[in-house]
Enzyme design. Structure first.
Site, PDB file in Angstrom:
ATOM      1  CG  HIS A  32      -0.399   0.123   2.539  1.00 45.19           C
ATOM      2  ND1 HIS A  32       0.562  -0.719   3.053  1.00 45.19           N
ATOM      3  CD2 HIS A  32      -0.645   1.036   3.522  1.00 45.19           C
ATOM      4  CE1 HIS A  32       0.861  -0.349   4.275  1.00 45.19           C
ATOM      5  NE2 HIS A  32       0.161   0.721   4.598  1.00 45.19           N
TER       6      HIS A  32
ATOM      7  CG  ASP B 152       0.551  -1.196   7.523  1.00 45.06           C
ATOM      8  OD1 ASP B 152       1.425  -1.948   7.994  1.00 45.06           O
ATOM      9  OD2 ASP B 152       0.662   0.038   7.489  1.00 45.06           O
TER      10      ASP B 152
ATOM     11  CG  ASP C 239       4.881   2.763   7.228  1.00 40.56           C
ATOM     12  OD1 ASP C 239       4.031   3.209   6.429  1.00 40.56           O
ATOM     13  OD2 ASP C 239       4.596   1.998   8.168  1.00 40.56           O
ATOM     14  CG  HIS C 240       4.253  -0.270   4.177  1.00 43.65           C
ATOM     15  ND1 HIS C 240       4.346  -1.560   4.648  1.00 43.65           N
ATOM     16  CD2 HIS C 240       3.749   0.475   5.189  1.00 43.65           C
ATOM     17  CE1 HIS C 240       3.902  -1.596   5.893  1.00 43.65           C
ATOM     18  NE2 HIS C 240       3.532  -0.372   6.253  1.00 43.65           N
TER      19      HIS C 240
ATOM     20  CG  HIS D 192      -4.120   0.080   6.422  1.00 41.46           C
ATOM     21  ND1 HIS D 192      -3.982   0.167   7.790  1.00 41.46           N
ATOM     22  CD2 HIS D 192      -3.040   0.747   5.919  1.00 41.46           C
ATOM     23  CE1 HIS D 192      -2.892   0.858   8.077  1.00 41.46           C
ATOM     24  NE2 HIS D 192      -2.306   1.229   6.957  1.00 41.46           N
TER      25      HIS D 192
ATOM     26  CG  HIS E 103       3.590  -2.314  10.757  1.00 46.56           C
ATOM     27  ND1 HIS E 103       2.626  -1.524  11.346  1.00 46.56           N
ATOM     28  CD2 HIS E 103       3.945  -1.643   9.630  1.00 46.56           C
ATOM     29  CE1 HIS E 103       2.407  -0.452  10.615  1.00 46.56           C
ATOM     30  NE2 HIS E 103       3.203  -0.500   9.568  1.00 46.56           N
TER      31      HIS E 103
ATOM     32  CG  HIS F 103      -0.070   4.447   4.932  1.00 46.31           C
ATOM     33  ND1 HIS F 103      -0.912   3.667   5.687  1.00 46.31           N
ATOM     34  CD2 HIS F 103      -0.749   5.598   4.644  1.00 46.31           C
ATOM     35  CE1 HIS F 103      -2.065   4.326   5.859  1.00 46.31           C
ATOM     36  NE2 HIS F 103      -1.979   5.489   5.238  1.00 46.31           N
TER      37      HIS F 103
HETATM   38 ZN   LIG Z   1       2.801   0.753   7.919  1.00 45.46          ZN
HETATM   39 ZN   LIG Z   2      -0.239   1.746   6.510  1.00 47.41          ZN
END
Ligand SMILES: [Zn+2]
Ligand SMILES: [Zn+2]
Length: 305
Positions: A62, A212, A66-67, A142, A270, A64
């Site tokens: 996805h 997530d 951080d990914h 999510h 995570h 976001h």
């Molecule tokens: Zn995340």
């Molecule tokens: Zn996320």
């Protein structure tokens, strides 16, 4: 033949306490995949001596940061280091535009083909298949569209017991046995018995990556019998309401899902920045599902054949 996943990053939101954003390196037989690509992933690959140039495909769950915020850097380095081999990218559709804009203003054209496969985010879809493995998406819940991935070896062929083979058996008949079928004669009677002439094929292995997401009890059905499951466990149960409000899961929920699905081994990760010490998360998971492990960076989890 290997089937193993190496943790490159395990923290949510911000990198802290020596932990980094999410990324995993997956080796299945002679295939090398990257799952998610948080900031700094290319340095994590170097640190753990994993070769980016061997990657055949990258899977992004996805959008976001951080990914995926490490992705353009990694793609650019592969270009600068002379990559010419195709690279497949399976990701939410909008990522294509994000990459295009970044490359446009630096006037960069990669010297390798980056083949973009936009993911259908709401449905389970078979997105990769060859003679040995399949990859299927797992829609998650999510704040923004997010999918997990199920990596599975195909059924291995039955192994022929050579010394039991009759002299007059032909090639097609051997292929039938390898596919797990008795060979029948014209009258439908068993001519060559699978049981007498073969051993069952090697076990097919599987790995599911679910990051997530809210806790989805119904996923137990999809994940039934999986050898190895990575499930996010951002918080402890005492923060369950907060987890739900932010569309995340607790260590207890990840373990409950692992237990209900009857999987082999659980990796939780995570982690929230609030936990410097991760042992309470592990303890909470192990109380429900004993074979629970923390996603420690640099650690490799192998599935034996
Ligand atoms: Zn995340
Ligand atoms: Zn996320």
């Amino acid at each position: 033949m290997p089937f193993e996943v190496t943790i490159l990053g395990s923290n949510s939101a911000i990198p802290i306490h020596g932990r980094h954003h999410t990324a995993q390196y997956l080796k299945i037989q002679n295939h090398n995949f990257l799952i998610d690509c948080g900031e700094g992933t290319q340095l994590r690959l170097q640190k753990f001596r994993l070769k980016a140039q061997r990657l055949e495909a990258i899977f992004i769950s996805h959008l976001h940061g951080d990914h995926y915020l490490g992705l353009v850097g990694l793609l650019s380095s592969m270009h600068l280091q002379g990559r010419t081999k195709d690279l497949h990218l399976y990701a939410p559709p909008q990522l294509s535009e994000i990459i295009t804009v970044q490359l446009r203003y630096s006037q960069t054209t990669f010297q390798y083909n980056l083949i973009f496969h936009p993911l259908e985010m709401d449905e389970t879809v078979l997105i990769f298949e060859n003679s040995k493995i399949t990859v299927t998406t797992i829609p998650l819940q999510h704040r923004i569209p997010c999918v997990g991935f199920l990596f599975k070896e195909k059924q291995h062929p039955y192994r022929i017991i050579k010394e039991n083979l009759p002299d007059d058996i032909n090639r097609e008949e051997i292929i039938q046995l390898k596919e797990g079928k008795d060979v029948l004669d014209k009258n439908g009677k068993v001519k060559y018995s699978l049981k007498q002439l073969t051993h069952p094929g090697r076990r097919s292995r599987s790995y599911a990556y679910c990051t997530d997401t809210l806790y989805i009890p119904e996923l137990a059905e999809t994940l039934k019998g999986v050898d190895l499951l990575y499930h996010e466990a951002t918080f402890l149960t005492e923060k369950e309401l907060w987890a739900t409000n932010t569309y995340h899961s607790t260590a207890g929920q990840a373990a409950k899902l692992a237990f209900d699905a009857g999987i082999g081994k659980l990796i939780i990760g995570h982690f929230s920045a609030r936990y410097k010490d991760l042992s309470p998360l592990q303890k909470e998971a192990q109380e429900i599902f004993k074979n629970s492990h923390l996603a420690i960076e640099g650690q490799t989890f192998s599935i034996s054949s």
